[in-house]
Design an enzyme around this catalytic site. Structure first.
Site, PDB file in Angstrom:
ATOM      1  CE  LYS A 116      56.096  62.563  -3.217  1.00 17.66           C
ATOM      2  NZ  LYS A 116      56.241  62.290  -4.629  1.00 17.66           N
ATOM      3  CD  GLU A 200      55.064  64.979   3.940  1.00 19.02           C
ATOM      4  OE1 GLU A 200      55.751  64.029   4.382  1.00 19.02           O
ATOM      5  OE2 GLU A 200      54.129  64.817   3.152  1.00 19.02           O
ATOM      6  CG  HIS A 235      64.324  58.722   1.991  1.00 17.15           C
ATOM      7  ND1 HIS A 235      63.536  58.829   3.117  1.00 17.15           N
ATOM      8  CD2 HIS A 235      65.253  59.717   2.085  1.00 17.15           C
ATOM      9  CE1 HIS A 235      63.962  59.842   3.849  1.00 17.15           C
ATOM     10  NE2 HIS A 235      64.992  60.396   3.263  1.00 17.15           N
ATOM     11  NE  ARG A 297      55.776  54.255  -9.768  1.00 14.14           N
ATOM     12  CZ  ARG A 297      56.269  53.625  -8.717  1.00 14.14           C
ATOM     13  NH1 ARG A 297      56.058  52.314  -8.570  1.00 14.14           N
ATOM     14  NH2 ARG A 297      56.962  54.257  -7.797  1.00 14.14           N
TER      15      ARG A 297
END
Length: 629
Positions: A116, A200, A235, A297
């Site tokens: 990431k 973040e 999440h 994917r």
């Protein structure tokens, strides 16, 4: 076109791929572990190969076994599905090196988007907007804490190699950071073999918007519009829809253009999803949507895109992997209607969403909508894999029509004795704010108490069970049709007839009869009368019989393992004083962590849990005694 295909996956997605392959005349090969020996995907495939023990790390995650199975069966190509090895660049390269066709993106694209921090730097360079945060190499707890303090709370800790909602923790205050960092790194190491994280800024009113992209080997890249996946719990996506509510054409054009730009930046081939986070405090605006990550994917929620575009994305994957150009140009794609997907999980919302395992003795998901599943009645939900039972996908000409259809099917779900989240999903989809399109990722956490149904049957459910007992001559020595069903009916028995029945630890005597309208579905099974209503299942029996629902949690301070799993942390010692709610033991099962806490203030009188130990359902892990110690 590919002639033979090995599917390196299991369950629902394996069955989904088999369905398209069969329509295209492609021979399919399934792989299976010990636990999946009789699974639906094995029964559906043209051929199946055993690849190892039940644990995924010894079967579905062993690339060498999967490639060997492809060679053994003469399969030309390997489709990874989602999860497991689907985003493993080394496996993708190994498939290619073995002379097989990899139904997925180039290994270099997977690597570019797999980490990431590197992906965000790449997107910055490509002109794709990204969220502020820390992507540095210094992974010391002190540096990470300092960066989080500087960004300002709340922040999100994310595993660098993460995905699927794993390896993510929201931190609301500096004092919480150290403990949550440790938990996140532990989960990241376990799930991805890489404990590095990034930090973040956490958007206070975030919406999860993602765009389906597709590229081919001829340099073409298109998008198939956006999805909204804002309804999440811990999440994990719960309900997804397409298109996104409140998305105007200007914002749609901007976010879809950014997604295509992101895919082109990594020379993308195949199906991919660009995930964005949007600040919805002032509605959806192009300048308030930022790149979050790319999933290299096919996504779990791909059916909603298929429903609004009329395209089969698995067919697209197979055609692109065969070297064909994309089936459609961008100007040939359009949005038609609305679609929603609800993920039906084997879990118990009334008890902290603990996974539920066992045999599907009764399994009826309804009709009239698309249902993607990997199980049938009589199959078993095992503790080894993700607990998703099925995806329920409702479509309509409008968002309201799609919601109505989804709620109707969810409320009619009949599953027993495995518990499901159907009633929870139905309540979420029927919520007035959801109907109005007022959604963000806090939707479920902020309403959790009203969305989780009571585990206790209502008066109406008791009455329906009693009338079902009466109508079936249950307990009077007559042979029973084991699945004689009773739909919602009007009771016309003699007044003041009394029937005693039991649910869990409670016995009641019910007066039945009269002209009462009873809502729900009742059926008999063995010693049980089952009542299905509003997505829930309740089991009743006669007092003194061997059937009935299982009792609840122990009230004597015993901490019982609610499922088979592995002890990954023990946070107390025998003799320790503990307070109510204090975490004592953490289990890992079905790819999730589950904490067992002290039920009241007291002393750890008994401790049988050891880190690393495998435990079975019902194992006594610890016992707390009230007292000062």
């Amino acid at each position: 076109m590919i002639k033979s295909l090995l599917i390196a996956n299991r369950g629902e997605i394996a069955c989904r791929i088999i369905r398209t392959a069969r329509r295209l005349g492609v021979r399919t090969v399934a792989v299976y572990s010990d636990a999946d020996r009789k699974a639906l995907h094995v029964r559906e495939a043209d051929e199946a190969v055993h690849i190892g023990p039940s644990a995924a790390r010894e079967s579905y995650l062993v690339g060498e076994k999967i490639i060997a199975a492809a060679r053994e069966t003469g399969a030309e190509a390997i489709h990874p599905g989602y999860g497991f090895l689907s985003e493993n660049a080394d496996f993708a390269q190994a498939v290619i090196d073995a002379g097989l066709i990899w139904v997925g993106p180039k290994p270099s694209s997977i690597r570019a988007m797999g980490l990431k921090d590197a992906a965000k730097k790449l997107m910055d360079a490509a002109g794709v907007p990204t969220t502020p945060g820390y992507l540095g190499e210094d992974q010391s707890p002190e540096r990470l804490q300092a960066e989080a303090d500087a960004i300002g709370y709340p922040v999100l800790i994310k595993a660098v190699a993460g995905g699927g909602g794993k390896g993510m923790r929201r931190v609301n205050a500096s004092a919480e950071f150290a403990d949550l960092l440790q938990s996140c790194k532990r989960e990241a190491a376990s799930s991805f073999g890489d404990d590095r994280v990034l930090i973040e800024k956490y958007i206070l009113r975030p919406r999860h918007i993602e765009v389906q992209v597709f590229g081919d080997s001829h340099g073409n890249v298109v998008h198939l519009f956006e999805r909204d996946c804002s309804l999440q719990r811990r999440h994990q996506k719960v309900i997804e829809e397409a298109p996104a509510p409140g998305m105007d054409e200007a914002t749609r054009a901007a976010v879809c253009e950014a997604a295509v730009k992101a895919a082109k930046a990594v020379d993308y081939v195949g199906a991919g999803t660009i995930e964005f986070i949007a600040d919805a405090s002032e509605g959806l605006r192009p300048d308030r949507i930022w790149f979050m990550e790319m999933n290299t994917r096919l996504q779990v929620e791909h059916p909603v895109t298929e429903e609004i575009t009329g395209q089969d994305l698995v067919e697209w994957q197979l055609r692109v992997a065969s070297g064909e150009p994309l089936p459609k140009r961008q100007d040939e794609l359009s949005i038609n209607g609305w679609a929603m997907e609800a993920r039906l999980y084997a879990e118990d919302p009334a008890h902290e969403f603990l996974p539920s395992t066992g045999w599907l003795d009764h399994f009826e998901l309804g009709r009239g909508i698309r249902i993607d599943t990997g199980v049938e009645e009589g199959d078993r939900i095992s503790p080894y894999y993700d607990p998703m039972i099925a995806k329920l996908i409702a479509s309509g000409g409008s968002r309201e029509e799609a919601i109505d259809r989804l709620v109707d099917v969810l409320e009619g779900v009949e599953v027993w004795p495995v518990k499901t989240n159907a009633a929870f999903l139905a309540r979420a989809a029927a919520d007035p704010d959801f109907r109005a399109g007022e959604v963000d990722t806090s939707f479920i956490p902020s309403r959790i108490d009203s969305l989780v149904p009571s585990s206790e049957p209502s008066e109406g459910v008791w009455n329906l069970a009693a009338n079902a007992l009466l109508a079936s001559d249950f307990g009077n020595g007559d042979a029973l049709d084991p699945w004689a069903g009773l739909q919602g009916f009007r009771a016309n028995a003699a007044a003041d007839l009394r029937i005693s029945l039991r649910h869990g630890g409670e016995t009641r005597t019910i007066v039945v009869g009269g002209d009462e309208e009873l809502e729900g579905v009742a059926t008999t099974h063995g010693d049980n009368v089952l009542v299905f209503t509003d997505g829930q299942a309740f089991a009743f029996t006669l007092p003194g019989s061997g059937g009935g629902a299982a009792g609840g949690a122990a009230g004597d301070g015993s901490l019982i393992s609610p499922m088979p799993g592995r002890v990954i942390a023990v946070d107390a010692r025998q003799g320790d004083r503990v307070t109510k709610g204090q975490k004592l033991v953490t289990l890992e099962a079905m790819k999730m962590e589950h904490s067992l806490v002290a039920p009241f203030d007291g002393v750890v009188a008994e401790l049988n849990a050891a880190e690393g130990a495998q435990v079975t359902e019902g194992t006594l892990l610890a016992r707390i005694e009230k007292g000062e110690g």
